[in-house]
Design a protein around this motif. Structure first.
Motif, PDB file in Angstrom:
ATOM      1  N   TYR A 272      -8.699  -5.058  -1.509  1.00  0.00           N
ATOM      2  CA  TYR A 272      -7.509  -4.541  -2.160  1.00  0.00           C
ATOM      3  C   TYR A 272      -7.539  -4.877  -3.645  1.00  0.00           C
ATOM      4  O   TYR A 272      -8.225  -5.796  -4.072  1.00  0.00           O
ATOM      5  CB  TYR A 272      -6.246  -5.169  -1.554  1.00  0.00           C
ATOM      6  N   GLU A 273      -6.721  -4.130  -4.388  1.00  0.00           N
ATOM      7  CA  GLU A 273      -6.599  -4.384  -5.817  1.00  0.00           C
ATOM      8  C   GLU A 273      -5.270  -3.811  -6.295  1.00  0.00           C
ATOM      9  O   GLU A 273      -4.785  -2.814  -5.748  1.00  0.00           O
ATOM     10  CB  GLU A 273      -7.761  -3.718  -6.554  1.00  0.00           C
ATOM     11  N   LEU A 274      -4.705  -4.425  -7.281  1.00  0.00           N
ATOM     12  CA  LEU A 274      -3.487  -3.920  -7.900  1.00  0.00           C
ATOM     13  C   LEU A 274      -3.779  -2.532  -8.464  1.00  0.00           C
ATOM     14  O   LEU A 274      -4.777  -2.339  -9.162  1.00  0.00           O
ATOM     15  CB  LEU A 274      -3.063  -4.884  -9.018  1.00  0.00           C
ATOM     16  N   THR A 275      -2.958  -1.561  -8.146  1.00  0.00           N
ATOM     17  CA  THR A 275      -3.204  -0.172  -8.543  1.00  0.00           C
ATOM     18  C   THR A 275      -3.399  -0.032 -10.048  1.00  0.00           C
ATOM     19  O   THR A 275      -4.301   0.671 -10.493  1.00  0.00           O
ATOM     20  CB  THR A 275      -2.043   0.739  -8.069  1.00  0.00           C
ATOM     21  N   GLU A 276      -2.594  -0.712 -10.827  1.00  0.00           N
ATOM     22  CA  GLU A 276      -2.695  -0.552 -12.288  1.00  0.00           C
ATOM     23  C   GLU A 276      -4.022  -1.076 -12.834  1.00  0.00           C
ATOM     24  O   GLU A 276      -4.498  -0.603 -13.855  1.00  0.00           O
ATOM     25  CB  GLU A 276      -1.512  -1.200 -13.000  1.00  0.00           C
ATOM     26  N   ARG A 277      -4.652  -2.022 -12.174  1.00  0.00           N
ATOM     27  CA  ARG A 277      -5.969  -2.513 -12.605  1.00  0.00           C
ATOM     28  C   ARG A 277      -7.093  -1.582 -12.174  1.00  0.00           C
ATOM     29  O   ARG A 277      -8.118  -1.498 -12.819  1.00  0.00           O
ATOM     30  CB  ARG A 277      -6.235  -3.900 -12.034  1.00  0.00           C
ATOM     31  N   ALA A 278      -6.911  -0.927 -11.043  1.00  0.00           N
ATOM     32  CA  ALA A 278      -7.964  -0.088 -10.466  1.00  0.00           C
ATOM     33  C   ALA A 278      -8.298   1.104 -11.353  1.00  0.00           C
ATOM     34  O   ALA A 278      -9.404   1.625 -11.294  1.00  0.00           O
ATOM     35  CB  ALA A 278      -7.557   0.384  -9.079  1.00  0.00           C
TER      36      ALA A 278
ATOM     37  N   LEU B  23       0.839  -1.209   0.000  1.00  0.00           N
ATOM     38  CA  LEU B  23       0.000   0.000   0.000  1.00  0.00           C
ATOM     39  C   LEU B  23       0.871   1.256   0.000  1.00  0.00           C
ATOM     40  O   LEU B  23       0.659   2.169  -0.807  1.00  0.00           O
ATOM     41  CB  LEU B  23      -0.913   0.024   1.229  1.00  0.00           C
ATOM     42  N   THR B  24       1.844   1.292   0.902  1.00  0.00           N
ATOM     43  CA  THR B  24       2.726   2.452   1.029  1.00  0.00           C
ATOM     44  C   THR B  24       3.535   2.676  -0.245  1.00  0.00           C
ATOM     45  O   THR B  24       3.755   3.819  -0.651  1.00  0.00           O
ATOM     46  CB  THR B  24       3.674   2.268   2.229  1.00  0.00           C
ATOM     47  N   ALA B  25       3.943   1.599  -0.887  1.00  0.00           N
ATOM     48  CA  ALA B  25       4.729   1.695  -2.120  1.00  0.00           C
ATOM     49  C   ALA B  25       3.863   2.064  -3.325  1.00  0.00           C
ATOM     50  O   ALA B  25       4.390   2.385  -4.388  1.00  0.00           O
ATOM     51  CB  ALA B  25       5.447   0.370  -2.382  1.00  0.00           C
ATOM     52  N   GLY B  26       2.541   2.017  -3.160  1.00  0.00           N
ATOM     53  CA  GLY B  26       1.641   2.363  -4.263  1.00  0.00           C
ATOM     54  C   GLY B  26       1.384   1.221  -5.229  1.00  0.00           C
ATOM     55  O   GLY B  26       0.863   1.424  -6.324  1.00  0.00           O
ATOM     56  N   ILE B  27       1.699   0.006  -4.826  1.00  0.00           N
ATOM     57  CA  ILE B  27       1.516  -1.160  -5.692  1.00  0.00           C
ATOM     58  C   ILE B  27       0.068  -1.626  -5.687  1.00  0.00           C
ATOM     59  O   ILE B  27      -0.467  -2.050  -6.707  1.00  0.00           O
ATOM     60  CB  ILE B  27       2.458  -2.304  -5.248  1.00  0.00           C
TER      61      ILE B  27
END
Length: 151
Positions: free
Chosen positions: A86-92, A69-73
């Motif tokens: 939760y979800e992978l940031t690039e998919r969101a 989360l902190t790393a933005g992943i």
């Protein structure tokens, strides 16, 4: 100019170096699983589906989720749920969410105009890292159930 694509693995590697953390094969396995998991997930889903080796503690899983989360992943969705989702940031960034406030069902959909607007809209004195769209309401099933009980 072509935009550089930074993978979650590269993001993690950079974050670990910047924060003087030790690399961890368990963390890398966990990230690989999350990258392959094509849906929202909760920590119980992660524990069940991932098949975590016995030497990896639950505390380690929770710590790594916080690190991701902190790393933005990954992102934590603020949805009506008992467990954080939760979800992978690039998919969101590629879809929107409809959330039923009665049964908690989450439906994903894509609205190209909304996604494009958010992708290219600039806010004064604000640098956008990512964005999501959440629409709260009552799903068709719950509407039908409510109508049935009121008659």
């Amino acid at each position: 100019m072509k935009k550089k694509i930074i993978t979650p693995e590269k993001t993690l590697e950079t974050y670990i170096k910047q924060h003087n953390l030790r690399p961890s094969p368990e963390r890398n396995m966990m990230l690989k699983f999350i990258c392959q998991y094509d849906a929202h997930f909760t920590i119980p889903i992660l524990l069940k589906e991932f098949g975590i080796p016995q030497h990896v503690s639950r505390a380690s899983i929770y710590r790594n989720i916080e690190l991701f989360l902190t790393a933005g992943i990954i992102i934590r969705h603020p949805l009506n749920a008992k467990e954080p989702i939760y979800e992978l940031t690039e998919r969101a960034e590629t879809h929107c969410h409809r959330i039923c406030i009665q049964c908690g069902e989450i439906q994903e959909f894509t609205d190209a105009k909304a996604v494009q607007f958010l992708k290219y809209h600039r806010f004064k004195n604000f640098h956008t890292l990512n964005n999501q769209i959440y629409i709260y309401g009552i799903c068709k099933k719950c509407q039908y159930t409510a109508k049935k009980t009121n008659n």
